[in-house]
Design a protein around this motif. Structure first.
Motif, PDB file in Angstrom:
ATOM      1  N   THR A 264      91.915  70.863  29.263  1.00  0.00           N
ATOM      2  CA  THR A 264      91.768  72.307  29.264  1.00  0.00           C
ATOM      3  C   THR A 264      90.305  72.615  29.565  1.00  0.00           C
ATOM      4  O   THR A 264      89.439  71.753  29.436  1.00  0.00           O
ATOM      5  N   VAL A 265      90.037  73.837  29.967  1.00  0.00           N
ATOM      6  CA  VAL A 265      88.679  74.266  30.303  1.00  0.00           C
ATOM      7  C   VAL A 265      88.394  75.570  29.554  1.00  0.00           C
ATOM      8  O   VAL A 265      89.180  76.523  29.641  1.00  0.00           O
ATOM      9  N   VAL A 266      87.278  75.605  28.813  1.00  0.00           N
ATOM     10  CA  VAL A 266      86.947  76.779  28.018  1.00  0.00           C
ATOM     11  C   VAL A 266      85.477  76.684  27.619  1.00  0.00           C
ATOM     12  O   VAL A 266      84.890  75.595  27.589  1.00  0.00           O
ATOM     13  N   ASP A 267      84.871  77.824  27.312  1.00  0.00           N
ATOM     14  CA  ASP A 267      83.489  77.848  26.854  1.00  0.00           C
ATOM     15  C   ASP A 267      83.486  77.833  25.327  1.00  0.00           C
ATOM     16  O   ASP A 267      83.592  78.871  24.681  1.00  0.00           O
ATOM     17  N   LEU A 268      83.381  76.629  24.742  1.00  0.00           N
ATOM     18  CA  LEU A 268      83.269  76.489  23.290  1.00  0.00           C
ATOM     19  C   LEU A 268      81.832  76.255  22.858  1.00  0.00           C
ATOM     20  O   LEU A 268      81.396  76.740  21.820  1.00  0.00           O
ATOM     21  N   ASP A 269      81.108  75.477  23.641  1.00  0.00           N
ATOM     22  CA  ASP A 269      79.798  74.985  23.246  1.00  0.00           C
ATOM     23  C   ASP A 269      78.710  75.902  23.802  1.00  0.00           C
ATOM     24  O   ASP A 269      78.450  75.915  25.011  1.00  0.00           O
ATOM     25  N   THR A 271      75.607  75.601  23.662  1.00  0.00           N
ATOM     26  CA  THR A 271      74.443  74.852  24.140  1.00  0.00           C
ATOM     27  C   THR A 271      74.602  74.396  25.585  1.00  0.00           C
ATOM     28  O   THR A 271      73.632  73.907  26.179  1.00  0.00           O
ATOM     29  N   ILE A 272      75.812  74.549  26.130  1.00  0.00           N
ATOM     30  CA  ILE A 272      76.090  74.157  27.509  1.00  0.00           C
ATOM     31  C   ILE A 272      76.358  75.420  28.309  1.00  0.00           C
ATOM     32  O   ILE A 272      77.239  76.220  27.943  1.00  0.00           O
ATOM     33  N   PRO A 273      75.653  75.661  29.411  1.00  0.00           N
ATOM     34  CA  PRO A 273      75.931  76.861  30.215  1.00  0.00           C
ATOM     35  C   PRO A 273      77.305  76.772  30.867  1.00  0.00           C
ATOM     36  O   PRO A 273      77.724  75.716  31.352  1.00  0.00           O
ATOM     37  N   GLY A 274      78.018  77.882  30.868  1.00  0.00           N
ATOM     38  CA  GLY A 274      79.330  77.920  31.507  1.00  0.00           C
ATOM     39  C   GLY A 274      80.405  77.252  30.665  1.00  0.00           C
ATOM     40  O   GLY A 274      80.250  77.013  29.463  1.00  0.00           O
ATOM     41  N   ASP A 293      72.299  69.864  34.153  1.00  0.00           N
ATOM     42  CA  ASP A 293      71.200  69.360  34.986  1.00  0.00           C
ATOM     43  C   ASP A 293      71.709  68.460  36.102  1.00  0.00           C
ATOM     44  O   ASP A 293      71.093  67.449  36.455  1.00  0.00           O
ATOM     45  N   GLY A 294      72.878  68.814  36.635  1.00  0.00           N
ATOM     46  CA  GLY A 294      73.421  68.090  37.771  1.00  0.00           C
ATOM     47  C   GLY A 294      74.141  66.808  37.439  1.00  0.00           C
ATOM     48  O   GLY A 294      74.620  66.114  38.352  1.00  0.00           O
TER      49      GLY A 294
END
Length: 876
Positions: A264-269, A271-274, A293-294
């Motif tokens: 699954t894909v979701v913004d939980l964290d 501290t991580i962008p996106g 950072d790539g």
């Protein structure tokens, strides 16, 4: 069924696919009121309510606006028995409709499992959303609701050549409002289905050397237009596949260290962008995979310790959360709050196969979590603020002047509140008398309002009822119309208490009193009755005469219903807005006695004659059962042997049933019986005995084969292998030898066999340096649909300077022959001299060649008959 696929469906439950409750970029943000929701997933206790029961394993669920003419979202579930069911409603009153059943063609209505489904606006020209389901027939099914006819229809859009495990819907190629769908499964590829006119076109967008089990459409690379597809499967590798306007590109991004069961894909964290990718694995890990950072990195955010079957994301409280369903019989939540946190929110006595997060019940604030169990239970898990709420049977009614009635209402507890509730009335008109006999009640009770009409009015009068707790308040209004004359009737009792055991029935008598001289028709209906309870004979119309009228309903409770107190209403409609009601309080108790359930992992199994198989039988405790259960099978079927791994078990647990077929082709019905005291439970297994499986017999000399010295310190060995097909034939066999040193050469004649009907001699010759001569090699035989088969070939070789045995024997023979020749010569000389002397003395001599001889059969030449010992017979 294929061995590998069955393993995935019964141990991993088939299917390791995730169903998505929401569509496209709004998947995780459906029905969010951020101003009203300010709590996190751990603020309040979680309550649960069973809203549907399938009576078979439920795999996945989704929710969307499937019925445009019905308010609120609808939920759809898919199951092992081939059903897709839509459920909708609120609180304890739910409606479920069977909208699709997958059935194999050409059979006797055998149902095909539906492994996964998703929802979205697949047909934008039609109002509402549609369902897409994938099933055991390798089919992608479109299921749609027609608002005009009120009927559901299903169409097969596309069929693969093997099992499909998951489907997801979203925009992938851009440039159109039409969405695409991605399906993955046993064929080791991901396929996109896109609409072209009235048909659907399939495009392979990713491949792997192992199966894909999960897919999710999301915008991973925010610096490029459009969405991407995240894929995971048997190898434990996460892939991203995307369309760059010309071709599909496939990128391997991460090895998560175990077979992927869901993504699954979701913004939980924060501290991580996106957004981040979350993957669950067969060993029970949930990993966060993110681009920073790539570079791609991974972090284990939760270790379940047991296989995770399903994972879903949604908005809970004031942020996103993940829900997981596991082999550990529980549903848990993962969210971020100064680090990743986990909380178990629901547990059953058996495996939870799936989960989902969406707003199925508009009566509760925000989204709810759904639990989908192996036993077919669909349970809603929710949070709510502690307090109490008033529930009235109707909002308006009519009275005649001088008439006095009782209106029951329910004081329902919320959020686990157990305290008292203060009831009060406000703004009472002088045209009526109104009172509540008990102003302090416990939450979760039935109370009533007494109303007496004093004089007629031109406008309805409002009576406000307040329920106050230490946590919250609830206000409800009842509008009263007072007429000069109307039908006068009422229920004798405002409430009826009933006690009922699950899986049983009780009578529910209701007394109705009428002052009317002439009979009239009264309508009866029930509202707020929960799933699992039902009442017969209290629907429709009833002719009411003057005086006391008796009507008796039959209250029944399903066996699976939760043990608790349920409250609902029977409504009496006298016409012209005249309503009365009686409240029912039904206390559901445990089933009549604790018991257990027998459940086979499959109801039918195919075994070739001469073969065997193992089937697992689950013994599941119900209603607190704690005794021992003795398992037995019957009848005794000639030609079939059955062995149990154990005969006595204490539920919940399992028994392995080993079945061996000696002979007999056809179907046999085996009964599995569990007994514990007076309790006896049975289930049935159909054993389909197929013709014997083809066997390849490989005949090698068990003593091995010797090397022969050749020139330049080389050795060679030439030998024959006999291949014999047993119980059938083989096509397209390919032979090779593994383990041959680099400097050795080999010839196999023939090395390929188009069709093997009868025993065939295979000539194999190897040659190479004496010092590298192998002591053994592996003969490998494979076919397109069978094998590989392997057999070890042994070799022996004499050491330098060592007699090889044969030379020694020849030397001995030569020496013996020389001695015999010397003796024969000596004897001949002696005999000759003796005869000569005899002739000299007048003795006669008979020539042996002239004497009569008995007939003698010529000796047969010695033949080497070979050996058939040590055959390597391999079954496939």
């Amino acid at each position: 069924m294929k061995d590998r696929a069955c393993t995935y469906l019964l141990l991993l439950c088939l299917i390791f696919t995730s169903m998505h409750a929401l569509l496209l970029e709004g998947k995780a943000e459906m029905n969010i009121d951020e101003d009203a929701i300010t709590r996190s997933p751990d603020d309040l206790p979680y309550l649960n309510e069973r809203i549907y029961n399938e009576n078979d394993l439920v795999y996945r669920a989704t929710a969307a606006d499937l019925m445009a003419n019905n308010p609120g979202p609808e939920m759809a579930t898919c199951s092992k028995n081939g059903n897709v069911v839509v459920t909708y409603g609120s609180r304890l009153s739910w409606t479920s409709t069977l909208v699709h059943t997958s059935v194999f063609s050409g059979g006797a209505g055998e149902k095909a499992q539906v492994f996964s489904l998703d929802s979205g606006d697949v047909l934008p020209e039609d109002e509402g959303d549609e369902l897409i389901a994938v099933d055991e027939r390798y089919a992608v099914n479109l299921i749609a609701y027609d608002e005009g006819s009120g009927k559901w229809s299903s169409t097969i859009l596309w069929k693969d050549t093997d099992w499909l495990y998951e489907v997801d819907i979203g925009e992938l190629v851009g440039g159109t409002e039409q969405v695409e769908m991605v399906v993955v499964g046993e064929q080791k590829r991901a396929t996109m289905l896109s609409r072209s006119g009235a048909s659907w076109v399939s495009t392979t967008i990713a491949t792997d050397i192992d199966i894909f089990e999960a897919c999710w459409i999301a915008d991973i690379y925010t610096d490029r237009p459009g969405n991407e597809v995240v894929l995971g499967g048997g190898r434990g590798i996460l892939f991203i596949s995307y369309f760059d306007g010309n071709i599909w590109n496939q990128e391997e991004i991460m090895d998560v260290g175990g077979q992927v069961t869901d993504v699954t894909v979701v913004d939980l964290d924060p501290t991580i962008p996106g957004d981040e990718i979350y993957a669950s694995t067969i060993n029970g890990d949930v990993l966060e995979v993110y681009l920073k950072d790539g570079n791609w990195s991974k972090t284990i955010v939760h270790a379940e310790g047991k296989l995770i079957y399903g994972m879903e994301t949604g908005y809970l409280g004031d942020g996103n959360a993940l829900s997981i369903a596991s082999y550990d019989n529980r549903v848990g939540l993962i969210w971020y709050s100064d680090g990743f946190r986990f909380r178990e929110i629901y547990r059953e006595e058996y495996i939870i196969m799936g989960t989902a997060i969406f707003d199925i019940d508009p009566a509760y604030e925000g989204n709810e979590v759904l639990s989908l169990s192996y036993l077919g239970r669909v349970t809603m898990i929710f949070q709510e603020d502690a307090g109490a709420e008033l529930i009235l049977p109707f909002e308006e009614t009519s009275l005649s002047v001088g008439e006095k009635i009782r209106v029951p209402f329910i004081v329902e507890k919320r959020g686990g509140y157990e305290g008292s509730v203060e009831l009060s009335l406000f703004e009472i008109s002088e045209n009526i008398n109104a009172s509540i006999p008990a102003t302090t009640v416990g939450s979760g009770t039935i109370s009533y309002l007494e109303i007496e009409a004093r004089s007629p009015t031109d406008q309805p009068l409002e009576v406000r009822i307040y329920a106050n707790t230490s946590m919250s308040s609830s206000i409800r209004s009842l509008m009263i119309n007072i007429e000069g004359e109307s039908k006068v009737f009422q229920t004798v009792d405002h409430r009826i208490d009933a006690m009922i055991n699950a899986d049983s029935q009780v009578d529910l008598p209701i007394e109705i009193y009428s002052d009317n001289e002439q009979p009239f028709v009264l309508g009866l209906s029930k509202i707020m009755i929960p799933r699992g309870l039902d009442i017969e004979n209290l629907d429709g119309i009833l002719t009411v005469s003057s005086g006391i009228n008796m009507v008796s309903g039959i209250l029944s409770a399903e066996r699976w219903i939760s043990v608790r107190v349920y409250m609902f209403f029977i409504i009496l409609d006298g016409g012209n807005g005249t309503y009365r009601a009686v409240a029912i309080e039904a206390s559901v108790q445990d089933w009549r006695e604790p018991t257990f359930k027998l459940q086979l992992e499959t109801s039918r199994i195919s075994i070739p004659e001469g073969g065997n198989a193992t089937v697992r039988l689950y013994v599941i405790a119900e209603n607190g059962f704690q005794g021992n259960v003795t398992i037995s099978t019957y009848p005794d079927v000639p030609g079939i042997s059955i062995v149990l791994s154990k005969n006595v078990i204490q539920p919940t647990g399992s028994v392995d049933i080993f079945i061996e077929v000696v002979l007999g082709v056809g179907d046999d019905l085996l009964q599995m019986k569990g007994t514990s005291g007076v309790i006896m439970v049975e289930t049935y297994l159909t054993v389909s005995v197929l013709p014997p499986a083809a066997v390849l017999d490989i005949d090698l000399d068990p003593n091995g084969y010797g090397y022969v010295d050749t020139e330049d310190s080389k050795v060679s060995s030439e030998f024959w292998v006999v291949l014999t097909p047993v119980n059938g034939e083989f096509d397209g066999l390919v032979l090779r030898v593994d383990g041959l040193p680099q400097n050795f050469s080999i010839s196999i004649t023939p090395s390929t066999i188009q069709k093997l009907f009868f025993p065939l001699n295979i000539s194999i010759r190897i040659e190479g340096p004496r010092r590298e001569a192998p002591s053994s090699l592996i003969l490998n035989i494979s076919g397109p649909d069978e094998g590989p088969w392997e057999a070890e070939v042994q070799f022996w070789i004499k050491e330098n300077g060592e007699d090889d045995g044969v030379s020694g024997i020849l030397l001995i023979i030569v020496i013996v022959l020389c001695i015999m020749i010397v003796i024969a010569v000596a004897v001949g000389i002696f005999f000759k001299n003796h005869v000569a002397r005899g002739l000299k003395h007048g003795e006669t001599h008979h020539d042996p060649d002239e004497m009569e001889r008995p007939h003698r059969r010529p000796a047969a030449p010695e033949r080497f008959h070979g050996s058939r010992g040590g055959n390597d017979r391999i079954h496939h």
